[in-house]
Design an enzyme around this catalytic site. Structure first.
Site, PDB file in Angstrom:
ATOM      1  N   GLU A 114      31.214  34.561 -27.105  1.00  0.00           N
ATOM      2  CA  GLU A 114      32.328  35.417 -26.658  1.00  0.00           C
ATOM      3  C   GLU A 114      31.947  35.939 -25.281  1.00  0.00           C
ATOM      4  O   GLU A 114      30.860  36.470 -25.103  1.00  0.00           O
ATOM      5  CB  GLU A 114      32.523  36.566 -27.656  1.00  0.00           C
ATOM      6  CG  GLU A 114      33.391  37.711 -27.162  1.00  0.00           C
ATOM      7  CD  GLU A 114      34.774  37.288 -26.686  1.00  0.00           C
ATOM      8  OE1 GLU A 114      35.493  36.624 -27.448  1.00  0.00           O
ATOM      9  OE2 GLU A 114      35.105  37.610 -25.525  1.00  0.00           O
ATOM     10  N   HIS A 132      52.876  40.080 -41.068  1.00  0.00           N
ATOM     11  CA  HIS A 132      54.313  39.820 -41.084  1.00  0.00           C
ATOM     12  C   HIS A 132      54.769  39.019 -42.292  1.00  0.00           C
ATOM     13  O   HIS A 132      54.070  38.110 -42.732  1.00  0.00           O
ATOM     14  CB  HIS A 132      54.701  39.029 -39.830  1.00  0.00           C
ATOM     15  CG  HIS A 132      54.565  39.813 -38.563  1.00  0.00           C
ATOM     16  ND1 HIS A 132      55.450  40.807 -38.224  1.00  0.00           N
ATOM     17  CD2 HIS A 132      53.662  39.749 -37.567  1.00  0.00           C
ATOM     18  CE1 HIS A 132      55.075  41.329 -37.056  1.00  0.00           C
ATOM     19  NE2 HIS A 132      53.991  40.698 -36.639  1.00  0.00           N
ATOM     20  N   ILE A 426      47.845  30.788 -30.081  1.00  0.00           N
ATOM     21  CA  ILE A 426      47.911  31.741 -31.198  1.00  0.00           C
ATOM     22  C   ILE A 426      48.422  33.080 -30.676  1.00  0.00           C
ATOM     23  O   ILE A 426      47.704  33.831 -30.028  1.00  0.00           O
ATOM     24  CB  ILE A 426      46.529  31.939 -31.857  1.00  0.00           C
ATOM     25  CG1 ILE A 426      45.842  30.601 -32.122  1.00  0.00           C
ATOM     26  CG2 ILE A 426      46.672  32.755 -33.134  1.00  0.00           C
ATOM     27  CD1 ILE A 426      46.485  29.716 -33.151  1.00  0.00           C
ATOM     28  N   CYS A 496      39.207  65.396 -34.005  1.00  0.00           N
ATOM     29  CA  CYS A 496      40.566  64.887 -34.218  1.00  0.00           C
ATOM     30  C   CYS A 496      40.611  63.916 -35.396  1.00  0.00           C
ATOM     31  O   CYS A 496      41.527  63.942 -36.196  1.00  0.00           O
ATOM     32  CB  CYS A 496      41.091  64.193 -32.967  1.00  0.00           C
ATOM     33  SG  CYS A 496      41.064  65.213 -31.494  1.00  0.00           S
ATOM     34  N   CYS A 536      34.747  64.685 -27.844  1.00  0.00           N
ATOM     35  CA  CYS A 536      33.663  63.978 -28.511  1.00  0.00           C
ATOM     36  C   CYS A 536      32.929  62.995 -27.615  1.00  0.00           C
ATOM     37  O   CYS A 536      31.751  62.733 -27.836  1.00  0.00           O
ATOM     38  CB  CYS A 536      34.160  63.292 -29.775  1.00  0.00           C
ATOM     39  SG  CYS A 536      35.470  62.109 -29.486  1.00  0.00           S
TER      40      CYS A 536
END
Lengths: 576, 124, 416
Positions: A114, A132, A426, A496, A536
């Site tokens: 990658e 979906h 894709i 949060c 944070c």
């Protein structure tokens, strides 16, 4: 027919485009003034779903901004030099990681490369996370086939990978009562052609189920098969499970070129990367928007990718109470051919997404957002609900779809090159289809590899991956038990999202390590809440520095070079 | 005539100061402090300098400090240079003097936060 | 389960002041703090200008916090640090809080509960800054933490968007500590911070302030490389053709503070759409009986001194409040030229001293504040200048007034 197409092309670009059909491809060459025209020409020349692909070499007069392979890692070493994996997977998105995981069921040497600093950095983290039912996909498309196969696999996959998944369903909302009969008539078609059951929902019931829908909603079709998942949690979990089962993932690693020989068909003998030369038996391209470039390297370019950007808005968790399912207005029976026009989507983490839109772009890695697009996204959805308010925006993002001109997936072995498999084109519903695509690619890979002898199965394959604990969602007693074992689980750093120090440390100690703020965010969510890291991020940064044993100023937000600090404060101005 | 904003209190009076025959005439102040401020501002502007000094304590790597008195504005860069060379190696309390006469400014440098075992919240 | 008369969430100036005053009423008090040390955001406010009202001295934020912490410790209130309130359940006679701490999960009972949770900063996304998302886009408070607490420079060539006080203070801090501040850009036509900060933080260092200008887009992939600035009209809409690129390596935002009120909202407290804090009475009691709000969680003040005052009132009231006591309130409304007035209601009991705070909706050069009880004007006060950036305090004496038969207390500002 042919003539009228050429006529249209001539009209589009003042006769500067040449169209030629050979070796089963439609090759477009010539010049146009703008990128949009090149895309338009490609779409004109292509037939939706056709296996005869458009290869688009039309050159716009304007300058190209980006390297064809996108941004490449600066890293140079030889850590992979001389490796002979059985399978080299190019691309660490959801498709590449899912394929890697499927292949670990067999006893194979699997290497995934990658080019980015983490998996799921491009389209796999930049989408709406909807699984979906396949409402707007025409039968006959691979998209339809793999969507419908992938969708039902999610319940088990999510259990195996220990990630949250919810079948919340999707309401396709109609505004015109006159559409009622055609809608009821369509139920039969939908029930035969989508994943999951479809039901007709009367107005009263609809408003009871979704009180946040506006009065304009007259009735709806409810698609039970729709689900929501976190696409980057999924990709990371697939990658971790693949690693646990023996695959190797090498980040910051880009395929730069390939050596080919010809023995009848072409054959890839070597793949050159920035981390050495790899000699794989089989290459699987899952390179997203760069799939065309990988095919070109492999001497097997028979399709083109035209990037299409989508931007979405993320709303504060406090509005989540208004929405229970995915919903969108029907935009017309013959909806836009490229996108279903977005909708409103509750996310698995408790936020709400609005969008996305669809804009043809030239650059494959330009994830910038623009005021006008986001305003249009809101404008489009504003009538659907009675609660949608741009003031609840906490963030927005864009992703880039890897569309072919035929607007369908390409899942096939090389046409000119023997030892490559393409998982290309894709785009939506790529996430839904991912598990099914991975199975298909696995099958093709095993068929190819079996010529070198029997491929035994991997006896130690374990489909189960244990997620690190998410304390806030645990029952009180269980949470208490974990904190007593590890007090860091009791110290909340991200207020949060209520994420503890222990969870943040966990994110850096997983099979696929990550030492960036964005990497930690994708794993355990700090900085993704309403303060967007204001509180944070400065607390997490020193933890990363300590864990990775680097100086605070070398901690990055995400991509290499995205340093947050400039080092210790220094000399100020000489005069005041 | 010079336009100033009084920085003595949050009210932030807008002042107008004018030098007439060696005397400074001030307008716009709501209290005598404002008048004094304007006069000082025209002749020798003074400021309180706040910054932080490096410590040897990992729980509080930087200790906030300030000049105990206002110092000449033009001296700020010089004072900052001296403060940058300072390193705190002992525990101090809020208000403790770190440097008696910092960079010859006539003002001490004082700690403005507790820096002791109790306040550092050392883990048990 | 440990039981307290008063539990306070947040050990910043509001929470600490509340603890001290609740202890003065002899209540048992627990302050819950998420961080390792009490003091709240004041711990990173190393600049001076605090405490002029409360201590009649010019203190830095840290010194102010140190004094408040000392007072709280002396008062006998318990402070529990590194503890986070995960969930609150409202019971008939109080609240049960589920806490997460390094020791495990625990439940605490509070007869009355004070939310002193402060506020958070509005982010780049909330003010529609677009473009790429590189490192180097941060809020002023975050920049303040990096610089003051970690001693690290978050930028070398900084653009500051928004002229709120923290942004102005940071302009000065960054300049003193080795960064260059190219300018402060404010979308509104008036600056947002206190005038004295414009003077001592910008003018002292020749940092330009550009009004009616905002940042449209951020550029850069890894680190910020620049921003596109644009002029805006009075509705803050960008004016096409006025875009201008500026190269910089950090965009620091000071574009407003929002009270943190998720806990209050979850408990069902009514939220004021203008202040973004709960609707409350003069003691800070919200629409949920026994639930109090104070400090910046109630409404954002520009002075810590006012924050402490509001904490003191809430602490005292929470200490003496008994379950079941739900006072009838007289609504307070803000009319002409006023953005808001707090409290939004007062108990219908004549009192000698009720403190109100208000913000005007635009700059007024000369104005008269008029306060009417029903139809009767009970106060007129003259102001030379009023700016929306600066909060004003006014004290009313309502002793001897009939608060039961009138419908409302009305504030309005008349421009001269």
């Amino acid at each position: 027919m042919k003539r009228s197409l050429q006529y249209k092309l001539d009209k589009l670009c003042s006769g500067r485009i040449h169209r030629e059909k050979h070796h089963g491809i439609i090759h477009l060459t010539g010049h146009c003034s703008e990128w949009q025209q090149a895309v338009e020409a490609g779409l004109l020349a292509a037939k939706k779903g056709s296996r005869t692909h458009v290869v688009n070499d039309i050159v716009p007069d304007s300058q190209v901004m980006e390297h064809p392979l996108g941004s490449l890692p600066d890293l140079r070493d030889n850590s992979l030099d001389g490796r002979h994996p059985d399978v080299l997977i190019i691309g660490g998105g959801v498709i590449g990681c899912a394929i890697a995981r499927e292949l670990t069921k067999s006893k194979l040497d699997i290497l995934l490369i990658e080019k980015e600093y983490d998996v799921a950095v491009h389209a796999s983290s930049r989408n709406d996370g909807v699984i979906h039912p396949g409402i707007d996909l025409l039968p006959g498309l691979l998209k339809k086939k793999y969507n419908n196969r992938g969708n039902p696999l999610y319940d088990q996959l999510a259990r195996e990978l220990d990630i949250p998944f919810e079948r919340v369903g999707q309401h396709l909302v109609f505004q015109k009562r006159s559409m009622k009969l055609p809608a009821i008539a369509s139920l039969l078609y939908f029930n035969l052609s989508v994943a999951g059951k479809v039901r007709f929902i009367e107005k009263n019931k609809l408003h009871r189920l979704e009180p946040g829908l506006s009065d304009r909603a007259a009735f709806a079709l409810f698609f039970e098969g729709a689900g929501i998942i976190c696409p980057f949690n999924l990709t990371i979990a697939l990658a971790e499970n693949a690693i646990q089962n023996g695959a190797e993932i090498s980040l910051n690693t880009a395929a730069l070129s390939m050596d080919l020989t010809r023995r009848g068909k072409k054959y890839i003998t070597a793949v050159h990367t920035n981390r050495g030369t790899i000699y794989p038996r089989l290459v699987i391209s899952a390179a997203g928007v760069f799939a065309e470039e990988i095919a070109r390297m492999a001497g097997d370019r028979f399709f083109s990718i035209h990037p299409r950007k989508g931007s979405s808005v993320i709303l504060d968790k406090k509005v989540k109470a208004n929405i229970h399912s995915v919903y969108s207005f029907l935009q017309g029976w013959n909806a836009n051919r490229h996108s279903k026009g977005g909708g409103i989507i509750p996310t698995i983490h408790g936020n709400v997404l609005v969008g996305p839109d669809a804009v043809e772009v030239r650059e494959k890695e330009d994830f910038s957002t623009h005021r006008d697009n986001l305003q249009a996204v809101f404008e489009k959805q504003k009538n659907i609900s009675n609660w949608l308010n741009p003031a609840d925006t906490i963030a927005y993002f864009s992703g880039i779809r890897a569309a072919t001109y035929e607007e369908d997936f390409i899942l096939e072995k090389g046409r000119q090159t023997e030892n490559i498999l393409h998982a290309a084109g894709i785009q939506s519903p790529g996430l839904t289809a991912a598990p099914a695509i991975a199975l298909k690619m696995e099958k093709m890979a095993l068929t190819y590899l079996s010529r070198f002898g029997n491929v035994p199965s991997n006896p130690s394959f374990n489909p189960y991956r244990k997620a690190p604990p998410h304390l806030a969602s645990l029952p009180e007693k269980e949470r208490d038990r974990l904190i007593r074992q590890n007090p860091d689980y009791g110290q909340i750093l991200c207020r949060c999202e209520e994420i503890s120090k222990g969870e943040i440390l966990d994110a850096m100690r997983r099979p696929l390590p990550c030492f960036t703020l964005d990497g930690i965010k994708r794993r355990v969510r700090p900085t993704s809440g309403r303060c967007q890291g204001g509180f944070c991020a400065p607390l997490i940064l020193p933890l990363i520095a300590e864990e990775a044993k680097i100086l605070p100023e070398n901690v990055c937000k995400g991509v290499p070079g995205s340093r947050i600090l400039f080092g210790e404060k220094g000399e100020g101005r000489e005069e005041i | 005539m010079k336009k100033l904003t009084c920085i003595i209190c949050p009210r932030g009076c807008r002042l107008e100061a004018q030098e007439i025959d060696g005397d400074i005439l001030v307008k716009g102040h709501a209290c005598p402090k404002g008048e004094a401020f304007a006069k000082s501002e025209l002749t020798h502007p003074m400021r309180c300098l706040t910054t932080s000094v490096k410590t040897c304590f990992p729980e509080l790597p930087w200790l906030p400090v300030r000049t105990g008195k206002d110092i000449a504005k033009e001296d700020i860069p010089r004072i900052l240079r001296e403060i940058r060379r300072y390193r705190l190696e002992k525990e101090v309390h809020c208000g403790d003097i770190l440097i008696e006469n910092v960079a010859g400014s006539g003002s001490p440098l004082i700690a403005t936060l507790e820096c002791c075992a109790d306040s550092l919240a050392r883990k048990e | 389960m440990k039981k307290y008369d008063v539990v306070i969430i947040g050990a910043g100036p509001a929470g600490l002041a509340a603890a001290v005053s609740a202890r003065e009423e002899d209540a048992s008090v627990l302050v819950i703090e998420r961080e390792a040390r009490p003091g709240g955001i004041l711990k990173q406010c190393i600049h001076d200008g605090f405490g002029l009202i409360r201590y009649r001295e010019k203190l830095s934020g840290c010194e102010y916090a140190s004094r408040e912490i000392l007072k709280t410790r002396e008062s006998g209130a318990e402070i529990q640090t590194l503890s986070f309130v995960s969930r609150i359940t409202k019971l008939e006679k109080g609240f049960v809080l589920l806490l997460s701490s390094r020791h495990g999960m625990s439940n605490i009972f509070a007869r009355s509960l004070i939310l002193a949770t402060g506020c958070r900063e509005r982010t780049a996304r909330q003010v529609a800054v677009h473009g790429t998302r590189p490192a180097g886009v941060l809020t002023a408070g975050t920049a303040q933490y990096y610089l003051n607490v970690l001693g690290q420079l978050p930028g070398k060539r900084c653009v500051i968007l928004g002229s709120g006080d923290i942004g102005l203070i940071m302009a000065r801090r960054l300049t003193l500590e080795g960064a260059e501040v190219l300018g402060v850009y404010e979308a509104k036509s008036e600056p947002g911070g206190l005038s004295r900060n414009l003077y001592q933080c910008l003018e002292d260092f020749d940092i330009p302030l550009h009004l009616s200008t905002t940042v449209l887009e951020v550029h850069g992939k890894e680190r910020v490389q620049g921003v596109t600035l644009v002029k805006v009209d009075e509705n803050l809409t960008p004016l096409p053709g006025t875009e201008e690129d500026l190269s910089c390596d950090a965009l620091i935002l000071s574009v407003g503070l929002i009270p943190e009120n998720e806990l209050a909202q979850n408990l069902g407290a009514v939220i004021d759409p203008v202040t973004k804090g709960p609707v409350a009475d003069e003691d800070g009691m919200t629409s949920v009986p026994g639930l109090f709000s104070c400090g910046n969680a109630y409404h954002v003040s520009d002075l810590a001194d006012y924050v402490s005052e509001s904490g003191e009132r809430a602490g005292r009231a929470a200490a003496v409040w008994t379950p079941g006591n739900i006072p009838s309130t007289l609504p307070v409304t803000a009319e002409k030229n006023l953005l808001y007035v707090v409290p939004q209601g007062i108990r219908r009991q004549p009192q000698e001293k009720i403190v109100f705070y208000f913000r005007c909706s635009r700059t007024l050069q000369g104005a008269i504040l008029r306060v009417r009880l029903g139809e009767n004007e009970i106060l007129q006060k003259h102001y030379d200048i009023l700016r929306p950036a600066e909060i004003e305090k006014v004290i009313l004496n309502l002793s001897g007034k009939d608060l039961c038969s009138c419908e409302r207390l009305t504030f309005s500002l008349e421009e001269l």
